[in-house]
Design a protein around this motif. Structure first.
Motif, PDB file in Angstrom:
ATOM      1  N   ASP A  15       0.835  -1.196   0.000  1.00  0.00           N
ATOM      2  CA  ASP A  15       0.000   0.000   0.000  1.00  0.00           C
ATOM      3  C   ASP A  15       0.872   1.249   0.000  1.00  0.00           C
ATOM      4  O   ASP A  15       2.094   1.168  -0.030  1.00  0.00           O
ATOM      5  CB  ASP A  15      -0.964   0.006   1.186  1.00  0.00           C
ATOM      6  CG  ASP A  15      -0.249   0.040   2.533  1.00  0.00           C
ATOM      7  OD1 ASP A  15       0.927   0.443   2.582  1.00  0.00           O
ATOM      8  OD2 ASP A  15      -0.882  -0.327   3.533  1.00  0.00           O
ATOM      9  N   ARG A 105      -1.221  10.547   0.109  1.00  0.00           N
ATOM     10  CA  ARG A 105      -1.559  10.080   1.451  1.00  0.00           C
ATOM     11  C   ARG A 105      -2.361  11.140   2.200  1.00  0.00           C
ATOM     12  O   ARG A 105      -3.368  10.839   2.841  1.00  0.00           O
ATOM     13  CB  ARG A 105      -0.294   9.722   2.232  1.00  0.00           C
ATOM     14  CG  ARG A 105      -0.626   9.172   3.632  1.00  0.00           C
ATOM     15  CD  ARG A 105       0.595   8.797   4.401  1.00  0.00           C
ATOM     16  NE  ARG A 105       1.255  10.008   4.830  1.00  0.00           N
ATOM     17  CZ  ARG A 105       2.360  10.038   5.556  1.00  0.00           C
ATOM     18  NH1 ARG A 105       2.949   8.918   5.893  1.00  0.00           N
ATOM     19  NH2 ARG A 105       2.899  11.174   5.919  1.00  0.00           N
ATOM     20  N   SER A 108      -5.835  11.215   0.873  1.00  0.00           N
ATOM     21  CA  SER A 108      -6.580  10.040   1.315  1.00  0.00           C
ATOM     22  C   SER A 108      -7.021  10.186   2.778  1.00  0.00           C
ATOM     23  O   SER A 108      -8.151   9.841   3.134  1.00  0.00           O
ATOM     24  CB  SER A 108      -5.704   8.794   1.144  1.00  0.00           C
ATOM     25  OG  SER A 108      -6.357   7.664   1.617  1.00  0.00           O
ATOM     26  N   ILE A 109      -6.123  10.693   3.593  1.00  0.00           N
ATOM     27  CA  ILE A 109      -6.460  10.901   5.009  1.00  0.00           C
ATOM     28  C   ILE A 109      -7.585  11.919   5.131  1.00  0.00           C
ATOM     29  O   ILE A 109      -8.561  11.709   5.853  1.00  0.00           O
ATOM     30  CB  ILE A 109      -5.216  11.340   5.807  1.00  0.00           C
ATOM     31  CG1 ILE A 109      -4.230  10.173   5.928  1.00  0.00           C
ATOM     32  CG2 ILE A 109      -5.592  11.869   7.182  1.00  0.00           C
ATOM     33  CD1 ILE A 109      -2.860  10.564   6.448  1.00  0.00           C
ATOM     34  N   ALA A 111      -9.799  12.726   2.892  1.00  0.00           N
ATOM     35  CA  ALA A 111     -11.035  12.140   2.362  1.00  0.00           C
ATOM     36  C   ALA A 111     -11.689  11.226   3.395  1.00  0.00           C
ATOM     37  O   ALA A 111     -12.920  11.190   3.511  1.00  0.00           O
ATOM     38  CB  ALA A 111     -10.748  11.374   1.074  1.00  0.00           C
ATOM     39  N   SER A 112     -10.885  10.514   4.160  1.00  0.00           N
ATOM     40  CA  SER A 112     -11.456   9.614   5.164  1.00  0.00           C
ATOM     41  C   SER A 112     -12.143  10.383   6.298  1.00  0.00           C
ATOM     42  O   SER A 112     -13.047   9.866   6.937  1.00  0.00           O
ATOM     43  CB  SER A 112     -10.384   8.677   5.723  1.00  0.00           C
ATOM     44  OG  SER A 112      -9.500   9.373   6.583  1.00  0.00           O
ATOM     45  N   PHE A 113     -11.712  11.621   6.539  1.00  0.00           N
ATOM     46  CA  PHE A 113     -12.308  12.447   7.586  1.00  0.00           C
ATOM     47  C   PHE A 113     -13.346  13.428   7.048  1.00  0.00           C
ATOM     48  O   PHE A 113     -13.947  14.172   7.826  1.00  0.00           O
ATOM     49  CB  PHE A 113     -11.219  13.249   8.327  1.00  0.00           C
ATOM     50  CG  PHE A 113     -10.424  12.435   9.298  1.00  0.00           C
ATOM     51  CD1 PHE A 113     -10.883  12.206  10.583  1.00  0.00           C
ATOM     52  CD2 PHE A 113      -9.200  11.896   8.938  1.00  0.00           C
ATOM     53  CE1 PHE A 113     -10.154  11.453  11.489  1.00  0.00           C
ATOM     54  CE2 PHE A 113      -8.448  11.150   9.826  1.00  0.00           C
ATOM     55  CZ  PHE A 113      -8.935  10.932  11.110  1.00  0.00           C
ATOM     56  N   GLU A 116     -16.871  14.010   8.674  1.00  0.00           N
ATOM     57  CA  GLU A 116     -16.759  14.674   9.974  1.00  0.00           C
ATOM     58  C   GLU A 116     -16.382  16.145   9.810  1.00  0.00           C
ATOM     59  O   GLU A 116     -16.944  17.031  10.470  1.00  0.00           O
ATOM     60  CB  GLU A 116     -15.702  13.940  10.815  1.00  0.00           C
ATOM     61  CG  GLU A 116     -15.609  14.392  12.236  1.00  0.00           C
ATOM     62  CD  GLU A 116     -14.586  13.576  13.024  1.00  0.00           C
ATOM     63  OE1 GLU A 116     -14.245  14.013  14.126  1.00  0.00           O
ATOM     64  OE2 GLU A 116     -14.129  12.514  12.544  1.00  0.00           O
TER      65      GLU A 116
END
Length: 195
Positions: A15, A105, A108-109, A111-113, A116
């Motif tokens: 990854d 990275r 991506s981080i 986008a994951s948050f 919220e």
């Protein structure tokens, strides 16, 4: 001649984190190789092609001695400089790839948050717009007090608290950014401003 030992290649990364870690390890190894070559280059000195060692090698060749380019300091320097040029280019490419991986990275981080972040930013904007609406009501009350003959001073005068939202200010710019990023809709903003 200075020969670099071939370094074992890393297993294929799975990854982005593995790719970044593998690239960091490889860049560190390449930099160490470059440091070794720089030290070797300095130890050999800076000989020019017209230097005495080249002349000595040419005279020896004329005398019938076999010419060994690896024994020649000029050839060794040339080989080292070529290796260092390749290393510099590899480092340039590697650091460019590293930067791309770090940006990917970070994206991506984020986008994951994002759900919220979007909810918190929406609430924050709505609070600002509500405060501006309250500030407009406050100014309306001040007008009523003045019309009735009272003084125009209210207990919290002197502190602006985000204004009344009647100009294109930072709040307006923030609302536009939030709309363009999908945090809030224009309809929500207009509703909050007019309520």
């Amino acid at each position: 001649m200075i020969a670099l030992k071939r370094k074992p290649t890393a297993a294929s990364p799975v990854d982005g984190e593995d790719m970044l870690a593998a690239l960091d390890r490889r860049l560190s190894t390449i930099e160490a190789d470059d440091n070794e070559l720089r030290a070797a280059e300095l130890a050999l000195g800076d000989y020019s092609p017209n230097g005495s060692r080249l002349t000595e090698a040419a005279e020896a060749l004329l005398a019938g001695t076999e010419f060994d380019p690896n024994a020649n300091v000029v050839s060794q320097l040339d080989a080292i400089r070529k290796k260092r040029a390749v290393i510099r280019r590899a480092l340039e490419i590697g650091y460019s790839q590293r930067e791309r991986l770090l940006v990917e990275r970070a994206g991506s981080i984020f986008a994951s948050f994002f759900p919220e972040v979007a909810e918190l930013e929406r609430r924050r904007l709505m609070t600002v717009l509500q405060l501006q609406r309250i500030n407009r009501e406050r100014e309306g009350l001040r007008e009523k007090i003045l019309a009735a003959g009272g003084t125009p001073y209210l207990p919290t005068d002197g502190v602006e608290f985000l204004g009344i939202g009647d100009i294109q200010d930072q709040t307006w710019e923030c609302c536009e950014r939030a709309i363009s990023n999908g945090v809030v809709s224009r309809a929500e903003i207009e509703k909050a401003r007019s309520s």
